[in-house]
Write an enzyme that holds these catalytic residues in place. Structure first.
Site, mmCIF file in Angstrom:
data_model
loop_
_atom_site.group_PDB
_atom_site.id
_atom_site.type_symbol
_atom_site.label_atom_id
_atom_site.label_comp_id
_atom_site.label_asym_id
_atom_site.label_seq_id
_atom_site.Cartn_x
_atom_site.Cartn_y
_atom_site.Cartn_z
ATOM 1 N N HIS A 250 0.826 -1.216 0.000
ATOM 2 C CA HIS A 250 0.000 0.000 0.000
ATOM 3 C C HIS A 250 0.863 1.270 0.000
ATOM 4 C CE1 HIS A 250 -3.248 2.700 1.818
ATOM 5 N NE2 HIS A 250 -3.850 2.153 0.778
ATOM 6 N N LYS A 252 3.313 4.423 -1.175
ATOM 7 C CA LYS A 252 3.392 5.359 -2.296
ATOM 8 C C LYS A 252 4.721 6.094 -2.172
ATOM 9 C CE LYS A 252 -1.285 4.963 -1.767
ATOM 10 N NZ LYS A 252 -1.944 4.350 -0.611
ATOM 11 N N ASP A 257 16.759 10.409 -7.855
ATOM 12 C CA ASP A 257 18.191 10.525 -7.560
ATOM 13 C C ASP A 257 18.518 10.381 -6.084
ATOM 14 O OD1 ASP A 257 18.574 10.972 -10.273
ATOM 15 O OD2 ASP A 257 18.573 13.165 -10.069
ATOM 16 N N HIS A 432 -9.502 11.231 1.292
ATOM 17 C CA HIS A 432 -8.560 10.117 1.206
ATOM 18 C C HIS A 432 -7.224 10.446 1.868
ATOM 19 C CE1 HIS A 432 -5.949 7.080 -0.933
ATOM 20 N NE2 HIS A 432 -6.988 6.331 -0.630
ATOM 21 N N LYS A 434 -4.308 11.103 4.675
ATOM 22 C CA LYS A 434 -3.953 10.351 5.880
ATOM 23 C C LYS A 434 -2.898 11.155 6.646
ATOM 24 C CE LYS A 434 -4.236 7.051 2.262
ATOM 25 N NZ LYS A 434 -5.484 6.467 2.464
ATOM 26 N N ASP A 439 -0.524 19.267 18.559
ATOM 27 C CA ASP A 439 -0.071 20.508 19.205
ATOM 28 C C ASP A 439 0.538 21.505 18.218
ATOM 29 O OD1 ASP A 439 -0.952 19.479 21.592
ATOM 30 O OD2 ASP A 439 1.031 18.827 22.266
#
Length: 513
Positions: A250, A252, A257, A432, A434, A439
């Site tokens: 899952h 991404k 470089d 979608h 996350k 604080d």
């Protein structure tokens, strides 16, 4: 007109679904026939179910998982027992874990791990010293300075930043996404990847087979290889009943470089940049890192990639390591700590980071997540935070993509709201993103949802930001998103006995969603 590749995907999907259903059918018939005509087998399955229930109680593990499996085994003694034997060990793939451990050990000398940076960060953020120590010393994810972070509040901006950096690549491009889908986004990225490979750059593409199963042609890997791109498909899907298909990649990750890296919730599909509409307006976020932390993100890519290598060659790694100019850094730039999570070990890194951050909160906790399926640890932490006077706000989607998952998420609303948690649903479409911000000083952004699947079953990655200026942009975006969201009140929740009971039942099976 329907594209030819879409027809091929549809036929492939239908064929594999039929094959799996046939296997389930044969499996069910054989079991029914066996227990109908054999007292011995019926007795055997009864004792097997009892033994499995006792085994589940005895072994270490999440109580929620234990309850779910015990219920299944006792309610469906034959099928529950067999499914437990088939699927319970899905998170204990010993061969893969051994290979990952070899890769981790191999990467140790390439981490850019400087103790002085850890001491500086610990001094600036002493309340998070234990978390930094856990990630760096226990799990092998050092904290870095000298890293510039840019935050992108929407997929369109994130995508444009990706394109701008891709064309600047000089040595290599590493690309790892859960979903790759035909469309504008993939077409334009693919063109750059092909062009760079033709120029002699090391271009590597990896995507998850389940995530991309119905979104790109079957021969995509072959086409990329023919263009000089090294391509690997993680955990290829086969139409066979197996316990290995539940652990998906899952993550991404886009690394350029080893000096620039992207991550967040955004996959390579046109709905993520609102080029097409799915579930209304798609709200997603991501970050770009430029500096040593980007190299650690590169190593996270290499973790799964190198589990598919026959050997780990030091000479190859030396060609990938970037050179960074060390300069004096003002404290205002903050510290960055990329980390990853794996379902094959005994450490739930994502959950540990979330829980530690929630318990360290003194003023506020801001959370974006598409799903809210919590275990006791996370639910207790959020409830206690709210009951302690800390402002806890959570934004979820109003328009759902998976009905049962959405209803299960909503089953937590009442208890959280009664404790003082403010829950909002993004009304424009699908949330979608996350992230969690504590604080107004420390944040996590990446691929990890607040649900069992992300926390325990998938390969995930995220980044902890300590005092990074981009956190201010994250807070501004959160406040803006609140304005586009509906605050959920107790009176808005259905008080129907049937609905309440149904949600409680869904909660029992939440670990399997």
């Amino acid at each position: 007109m329907i594209h030819k590749w879409m027809l091929q995907i549809f036929r492939r999907r239908v064929l594999l679904a039929i094959l799996i259903l046939i296997q389930f059918g044969i499996f069910a018939v054989l079991i029914n026939q066996s227990i109908t005509y054999s007292i011995f087998l019926k007795t055997l399955f009864t004792f097997l179910s009892i033994a499995i229930a006792l085994h589940v109680v005895w072994k270490k593990g999440k109580e929620a998982y234990k309850i779910t499996w015990i219920l299944q085994v006792l309610i469906f003694p034959v099928y529950g027992a067999l499914f437990y034997l088939m699927f319970n060990r899905q998170t204990k793939t010993k061969k893969l874990q051994k290979k990952l451990e070899d890769v981790y050990d191999f990467h140790q000398s390439y981490l850019y791990n400087e103790q002085s940076v850890f001491l500086e960060a610990n001094k600036c953020y002493p309340e998070y010293g234990a978390q930094m120590y856990y990630l760096q010393e226990t799990m092998g994810f050092p904290v870095y300075n000298q890293t510039e972070v840019n935050y992108y509040p929407i997929g369109e901006e994130y995508y444009q930043a990706m394109l701008e950096e891709l064309v600047k690549a000089e040595h290599y491009i590493f690309f790892e996404f859960f979903i790759v889908s035909e469309g504008k986004m993939w077409t334009e990225i693919q063109e750059i990847l092909i062009e760079k490979a033709a120029l002699g750059l090391d271009v590597r593409v990896m995507y998850d087979d389940i995530g991309s199963f119905v979104t790109i042609p079957k021969d995509t890997k072959k086409q990329l290889v023919e263009k000089g791109i090294d391509c690997r498909i993680y955990n290829p899907f086969h139409p066979v009943l197996t316990s290995s298909q539940n652990n998906r990649d899952h993550r991404k990750v886009l690394s350029i470089d080893g000096k620039v890296a992207f991550t967040g919730g955004i996959n390579i599909a046109d709905e993520y940049i609102n080029e097409i509409e799915r579930f209304g307006h798609w709200k997603d976020t991501g970050i770009k890192m430029k500096g040593p932390a980007a190299w650690r993100q590169t190593l996270i890519f290499l973790e799964l990639w190198q589990t598919m290598d026959e050997a780990l060659l030091e000479s190859e790694m030396n060609l990938l390591v970037p050179n960074f100019k060390v300069t004096s850094q003002p404290k205002e730039i903050g510290y960055v700590q990329p980390f990853a999570d794996s379902p094959t070990d005994t450490q739930n890194v994502g959950e540990q980071v979330f829980v530690k951050m929630i318990y360290k909160a003194r003023k506020s906790i801001l959370i974006n997540t598409p799903y809210l399926i919590l275990d006791e640890n996370l639910e207790t932490a959020l409830v206690l935070a709210a009951q302690s006077g800390i402002s806890v706000k959570i934004i979820l989607p109003k328009i759902w993509d998976k009905y049962l998952v959405h209803m299960t998420s909503r089953s937590y609303y009442k208890d959280l709201i009664n404790a003082g948690v403010e829950i909002y649903e993004y009304t424009n479409g699908f949330m979608h993103a996350k992230s969690i911000i504590v604080d107004e000083a420390v944040a996590v952004i990446g691929t990890i949802n607040f649900d069992y699947r992300s926390l325990y079953l998938h390969f995930e990655n995220a980044v902890v930001l300590y005092g990074v200026p981009a956190i201010k942009d994250m807070i501004e975006d959160f406040d803006q998103t609140i304005l586009e969201s509906e605050k959920i009140k107790i009176e808005d929740l259905s008080q129907s006995l049937i609905v309440t009971f149904s949600k409680r039942i869904l909660r029992l099976f939440a670990p399997l969603m």
